[in-house]
Design an enzyme around this catalytic site. Sequence first.
Site, PDB file in Angstrom:
ATOM      1  N   THR A   2       6.232   0.687   1.919  1.00 39.95           N
ATOM      2  CA  THR A   2       7.261   1.534   2.523  1.00 39.95           C
ATOM      3  C   THR A   2       6.540   2.582   3.346  1.00 39.95           C
ATOM      4  O   THR A   2       5.894   3.483   2.806  1.00 39.95           O
ATOM      5  CB  THR A   2       8.126   2.204   1.441  1.00 39.95           C
ATOM      6  OG1 THR A   2       8.831   1.189   0.717  1.00 39.95           O
ATOM      7  CG2 THR A   2       9.138   3.156   2.065  1.00 39.95           C
ATOM      8  N   LYS A  45       7.877  11.251  -0.814  1.00 38.82           N
ATOM      9  CA  LYS A  45       7.307  10.613   0.380  1.00 38.82           C
ATOM     10  C   LYS A  45       8.376   9.879   1.172  1.00 38.82           C
ATOM     11  O   LYS A  45       8.489  10.018   2.396  1.00 38.82           O
ATOM     12  CB  LYS A  45       6.207   9.632  -0.023  1.00 38.82           C
ATOM     13  CG  LYS A  45       5.504   8.950   1.154  1.00 38.82           C
ATOM     14  CD  LYS A  45       4.936   7.584   0.793  1.00 38.82           C
ATOM     15  CE  LYS A  45       6.024   6.523   0.779  1.00 38.82           C
ATOM     16  NZ  LYS A  45       5.484   5.141   0.628  1.00 38.82           N
ATOM     17  N   LYS A  59      15.239   0.531   4.561  1.00 37.56           N
ATOM     18  CA  LYS A  59      14.716   1.021   3.286  1.00 37.56           C
ATOM     19  C   LYS A  59      14.837   2.542   3.192  1.00 37.56           C
ATOM     20  O   LYS A  59      15.191   3.087   2.134  1.00 37.56           O
ATOM     21  CB  LYS A  59      13.252   0.593   3.144  1.00 37.56           C
ATOM     22  CG  LYS A  59      12.534   1.141   1.896  1.00 37.56           C
ATOM     23  CD  LYS A  59      13.087   0.567   0.613  1.00 37.56           C
ATOM     24  CE  LYS A  59      12.450   1.217  -0.619  1.00 37.56           C
ATOM     25  NZ  LYS A  59      11.021   0.894  -0.772  1.00 37.56           N
ATOM     26  N   LEU A 112       0.827  -1.202   0.000  1.00 38.08           N
ATOM     27  CA  LEU A 112       0.000   0.000   0.000  1.00 38.08           C
ATOM     28  C   LEU A 112       0.868   1.261   0.000  1.00 38.08           C
ATOM     29  O   LEU A 112       2.064   1.210   0.300  1.00 38.08           O
ATOM     30  CB  LEU A 112      -0.926  -0.030   1.216  1.00 38.08           C
ATOM     31  CG  LEU A 112      -1.850  -1.256   1.291  1.00 38.08           C
ATOM     32  CD1 LEU A 112      -2.584  -1.294   2.619  1.00 38.08           C
ATOM     33  CD2 LEU A 112      -2.836  -1.258   0.129  1.00 38.08           C
ATOM     34  N   PRO A 113       0.273   2.422  -0.313  1.00 37.36           N
ATOM     35  CA  PRO A 113       1.077   3.633  -0.507  1.00 37.36           C
ATOM     36  C   PRO A 113       1.739   4.207   0.740  1.00 37.36           C
ATOM     37  O   PRO A 113       2.857   4.719   0.668  1.00 37.36           O
ATOM     38  CB  PRO A 113       0.054   4.635  -1.077  1.00 37.36           C
ATOM     39  CG  PRO A 113      -1.045   3.807  -1.643  1.00 37.36           C
ATOM     40  CD  PRO A 113      -1.120   2.608  -0.769  1.00 37.36           C
TER      41      PRO A 113
END
Length: 302
Positions: free
Chosen positions: A99, A249, A174, A65-66
């Site tokens: 992420t 983001k 990450k 998911l975003p």
Amino acid sequence: MTRIGFIGLGNMGGPMAANLAKAGHTVQVFDLVAENIDRAIAAGCIAAGDAREALTGCEVVISMLPAGEHVRSLWLGESAGQDLLAALPVGALVIDCSTIDVDSARQVGEAARVRGLRFIDAPVSGGVAGAAAGTLTFIVGGDAADFEAAKPLLACMGQNLFHAGALGAGQIAKMCNNMLLAIHMAGTAEALALGVKEGLDPAVLSTIMGKSSGNNWSLERYNPWPGVMENVPAARNYQGGFMTRLMVKDLGLAMALAEHGHSAVPMGALARNLFNLHAAQGQGSRDFSSIVELYLDKQDPA
């Protein structure tokens, strides 16, 4: 073979689900975009009517998911009013490949633990091409035993599987990786633009730097200059890659992490400003390698 629920079929999730189906697993999928579900069906997945239905009969569920708010909403029911974790059998494994911020990963992971579930945060690196080819890198946080349990499935989607540490460690690693990626992409674009403005051929300059001390992944594998490399976003007007707004983001997540730990990240902060400026100029949906255009006085690099 394993029955897997897969939620989130965007540019990354769609190919990942397809590779699981290709490996022979039963993959029940859901996404809010009908076209994404159609592509997954064509790849051998089974469509579910909603997220809860996608979990039916599954002991492993993967979400892609975003952002953290979407992950919390899905698993904790923050906006939907339903706790999907409660729909899973005790002992089920939840693999979140999104992420997101560390706190969200840990919050959902702890909620899963309380319900007798296993949870790992497993963000990926490798881009859309890596997702399609099944060559992603998975960076996992969580219990070592849960990482081992997930490895056979992760191996269907990726080639490099790393256990970074405890819950949330996958997200931290990450963020560090993507901050470095942003820095060397911005630097590569800047160096190429400088050379080209002084009359050098971008392909020749790329070859020289690629065999010299300036070599890096952005230059060697994801060259930002159009016409230098095939099968990268720069060869197709920066479409179909890792969108600039997503890099913004991720850099925001890295800055928040740095603030939490009182870490100095001056180059990361500069990279965030550059990509934020690029996005603000209407380039948010184009691949992040289009940052090269910031250095070209509005001229077409081709």
